[in-house]
Design an enzyme around this catalytic site. Structure first.
Site, PDB file in Angstrom:
ATOM      1  N   GLY A   1     -23.233 -37.168  30.168  1.00 46.54           N
ATOM      2  CA  GLY A   1     -22.881 -36.354  30.975  1.00 46.54           C
ATOM      3  C   GLY A   1     -24.288 -35.405  31.784  1.00 46.54           C
ATOM      4  O   GLY A   1     -23.938 -34.749  33.213  1.00 46.54           O
ATOM      5  N   THR A   2     -24.850 -35.533  30.606  1.00 50.83           N
ATOM      6  CA  THR A   2     -26.116 -35.008  31.598  1.00 50.83           C
ATOM      7  C   THR A   2     -26.792 -36.023  32.664  1.00 50.83           C
ATOM      8  O   THR A   2     -26.748 -34.832  34.058  1.00 50.83           O
ATOM      9  CB  THR A   2     -27.291 -34.619  30.390  1.00 50.83           C
ATOM     10  OG1 THR A   2     -26.845 -33.856  29.764  1.00 50.83           O
ATOM     11  CG2 THR A   2     -28.538 -34.753  30.722  1.00 50.83           C
TER      12      THR A   2
ATOM     13  N   SER B   1     -18.401 -36.523  29.550  1.00 49.12           N
ATOM     14  CA  SER B   1     -19.137 -37.372  28.630  1.00 49.12           C
ATOM     15  C   SER B   1     -18.419 -37.823  26.947  1.00 49.12           C
ATOM     16  O   SER B   1     -16.989 -37.197  26.916  1.00 49.12           O
ATOM     17  CB  SER B   1     -20.099 -36.515  27.885  1.00 49.12           C
ATOM     18  OG  SER B   1     -20.877 -36.830  27.066  1.00 49.12           O
ATOM     19  N   GLY B   2     -18.466 -39.756  27.308  1.00 48.86           N
ATOM     20  CA  GLY B   2     -17.927 -40.073  26.454  1.00 48.86           C
ATOM     21  C   GLY B   2     -17.736 -39.661  24.588  1.00 48.86           C
ATOM     22  O   GLY B   2     -16.952 -39.370  24.343  1.00 48.86           O
ATOM     23  N   HIS B   3     -19.536 -39.192  24.858  1.00 45.92           N
ATOM     24  CA  HIS B   3     -19.219 -38.430  22.850  1.00 45.92           C
ATOM     25  C   HIS B   3     -18.306 -37.464  22.654  1.00 45.92           C
ATOM     26  O   HIS B   3     -18.926 -36.727  21.288  1.00 45.92           O
ATOM     27  CB  HIS B   3     -20.285 -38.572  22.423  1.00 45.92           C
ATOM     28  CG  HIS B   3     -21.676 -37.605  22.652  1.00 45.92           C
ATOM     29  ND1 HIS B   3     -21.514 -35.859  21.938  1.00 45.92           N
ATOM     30  CD2 HIS B   3     -21.984 -36.799  24.171  1.00 45.92           C
ATOM     31  CE1 HIS B   3     -22.640 -35.614  22.444  1.00 45.92           C
ATOM     32  NE2 HIS B   3     -22.544 -35.811  24.093  1.00 45.92           N
TER      33      HIS B   3
ATOM     34  N   THR C   1     -28.763 -52.410  35.322  1.00 46.47           N
ATOM     35  CA  THR C   1     -27.525 -53.720  35.294  1.00 46.47           C
ATOM     36  C   THR C   1     -26.602 -52.463  33.960  1.00 46.47           C
ATOM     37  O   THR C   1     -26.748 -51.722  33.227  1.00 46.47           O
ATOM     38  CB  THR C   1     -27.679 -54.401  34.410  1.00 46.47           C
ATOM     39  OG1 THR C   1     -29.261 -55.312  34.480  1.00 46.47           O
ATOM     40  CG2 THR C   1     -27.372 -55.072  32.955  1.00 46.47           C
TER      41      THR C   1
ATOM     42  N   CYS D   1     -30.639 -23.298  19.702  1.00 44.01           N
ATOM     43  CA  CYS D   1     -31.614 -24.528  18.807  1.00 44.01           C
ATOM     44  C   CYS D   1     -32.177 -25.446  19.802  1.00 44.01           C
ATOM     45  O   CYS D   1     -33.112 -26.099  19.243  1.00 44.01           O
ATOM     46  CB  CYS D   1     -30.936 -24.595  17.736  1.00 44.01           C
ATOM     47  SG  CYS D   1     -29.829 -23.452  17.160  1.00 44.01           S
TER      48      CYS D   1
HETATM   49  N1  PLP Z   1     -21.958 -30.348  29.764  1.00 46.69           N
HETATM   50  C1  PLP Z   1     -21.608 -29.770  28.903  1.00 46.69           C
HETATM   51  C2  PLP Z   1     -20.410 -28.763  29.014  1.00 46.69           C
HETATM   52  C3  PLP Z   1     -21.665 -29.853  27.254  1.00 46.69           C
HETATM   53  O1  PLP Z   1     -20.794 -29.706  26.566  1.00 46.69           O
HETATM   54  C4  PLP Z   1     -22.851 -31.003  27.321  1.00 46.69           C
HETATM   55  C5  PLP Z   1     -22.995 -31.160  25.729  1.00 46.69           C
HETATM   56  O2  PLP Z   1     -22.862 -30.649  25.155  1.00 46.69           O
HETATM   57  C6  PLP Z   1     -23.077 -31.951  28.379  1.00 46.69           C
HETATM   58  C7  PLP Z   1     -23.005 -31.431  29.566  1.00 46.69           C
HETATM   59  C8  PLP Z   1     -24.351 -33.067  28.282  1.00 46.69           C
HETATM   60  O3  PLP Z   1     -23.437 -34.417  27.478  1.00 46.69           O
HETATM   61  P1  PLP Z   1     -24.117 -35.172  26.850  1.00 46.69           P
HETATM   62  O4  PLP Z   1     -24.855 -34.954  25.560  1.00 46.69           O
HETATM   63  O5  PLP Z   1     -23.553 -36.315  27.504  1.00 46.69           O
HETATM   64  O6  PLP Z   1     -25.374 -35.710  28.131  1.00 46.69           O
END
Ligand code: PLP
Length: 379
Positions: free
Chosen positions: A69-70, A197-199, A235, A325
């Site tokens: 996601g980041t 985001s997958g996790h 890749t 944190c």
């Molecule tokens: N955006 C939101 C709203 C999130 O809650 C998070 C992760 O907690 C992220 C982005 C970042 O995703 P990732 O952990 O896959 O980098």
């Protein structure tokens, strides 16, 4: 252990692992290779792309796989802003994830953009009147999240997109906490880009995607071999893409609606029981416009960290506190401060997040007990 920290991460689902396994072992080809292993990898990648696109109601060409996601947020915010010769203004909100806020700060510091950060009400919803004023002809990009990670509030992204498009600005939404928790259709929302985001969905950490409306110009952040149609070189992580696609398929679709309703009902019952046992406790975020498995509560007279410890050690409940944190500080979170909580109250926040209704079973009594214990020790 009772895991009530699903907004932080989720375990990889068995079906996801099984779908990934061949691409980590026998079918280990590089999708760019011109032999049968490469072809198999390339077909798997194409199928994963189609699966993610179908779940979002988009087209395969609109899916860019990322490492989470980041990265998707950074690619959207920087990539869309830098590709547009239009205005130098970006509009976002004060409650965004740092992946969006820091990307905006970077554009402000190094690329001469000005960033307007929309405020929110005590329910965490962005102020639409302020958005109307702030989004002007000079605005290149608007980035407002769909669901907030800390307080669960769902933003009026459709309305914001309509305001932005009236003046020709592009719209990105961070849907990391929304996909799987509510129906998410970028085209129906009217956004140009959407991160996931997958996790958070039962796929591995480091898997994710950016949905990017076909035709939207994007400046890549990672240059190299031109994979992902030049939008993200490197890749491809075929197994992660296959895992993400499987998780997205399993977490979305109309058949999930009944589970979401059950989850929201269980969450509401949990909150009611906690508030009945601890009348001074406070639910943060919007009372109704929130993702179903999300409850963020403040317990005045305690500290969130102490409640967290008591819940884990005495009751086996794992959840999150509301302090920042992540940055190694115990400052109360900016989101909690933005909704108007004073410092002391914000420091008592605890976030409970679940993916299934059963996760909340019996949890309220344990929370009441843990908070009462912490308070008696503090007093
Ligand atoms: N955006 C939101 C709203 C999130 O809650 C998070 C992760 O907690 C992220 C982005 C970042 O995703 P990732 O952990 O896959 O980098």
């Amino acid at each position: 252990m009772r895991f009530l920290d699903a907004a932080a991460t989720t375990p990889v689902r068995r079906e996801v692992l099984e779908a990934m396994w061949p691409y980590l072992t026998g079918e280990f080809g590089n999708p760019s290779s011109h032999h049968h292993l490469g072809d198999a990898a390339s077909r798997a990648l194409a199928a994963a792309r189609t699966e993610v696109a179908d779940a979002l109601g988009g087209r395969p060409v609109e899916v860019v796989f990322t490492a989470g996601g980041t990265e998707a947020d950074n690619l959207a915010v920087k990539g869309l802003a830098l590709a547009r010769p239009r205005g130098r203004r970006i509009v976002t909100s004060v409650v965004e994830h740092p992946a969006v806020l820091e990307a905006c700060d970077y554009l402000e510091r190094f690329h001469g953009f000005t960033v307007h950060r929309l405020g929110v009400g005590s329910d965490g919803v962005v102020d639409l009147a302020e958005a109307e004023d702030a989004i002007d002809e000079d605005t290149t990009l608007v980035s407002v999240m769909l669901a907030n990670n800390e307080i669960g509030t769902v933003q009026p992204v459709g309305e914001i997109a309509a305001i932005a498009h009236r003046v020709g600005a592009l719209v990105h939404t961070d849907a990391v906490q929304a996909v799987g928790a509510m129906p998410v259709h970028p085209a129906a929302l009217g956004v140009d880009a959407l991160s996931l985001s997958g996790h958070k969905l039962g796929a591995p950490k480091g898997s994710g995607a950016l949905w990017l409306r076909r035709g939207a110009a994007l400046e890549p952040l990672v240059h190299g071999g031109g994979q992902e149609r030049g939008r993200r070189s490197g890749t491809e992580n075929v197994a992660a893409a296959v895992g993400l696609a499987t998780a997205v398929r399993l977490a979305t679709g109309p058949e999930r609606e009944a589970e979401r309703t059950a989850l929201a009902d269980a969450r509401d019952a949990f909150v009611r029981e906690v508030l009945a046992g601890l009348p001074e406790a406070l639910l943060t975020g919007h009372p109704v416009r929130r993702v179903p498995g999300h409850a963020s509560l403040c317990f005045p007279g305690t500290s969130g960290e102490a409640v967290l410890l008591a819940l884990e050690h005495d009751h086996g409940i794992v959840c999150s506190s509301g302090s920042a944190c992540a940055a190694g500080s115990d400052d109360p979170s900016d989101v909690l401060r933005a909704i108007g909580l004073d410092r002391e109250v914000a420091q008592t926040a605890v976030r409970f997040t679940a993916r299934s209704a059963e996760d909340f079973d019996g949890a309220a009594a344990d929370v009441v007990h843990a908070v009462t214990t912490v308070r008696s020790l503090a007093g």
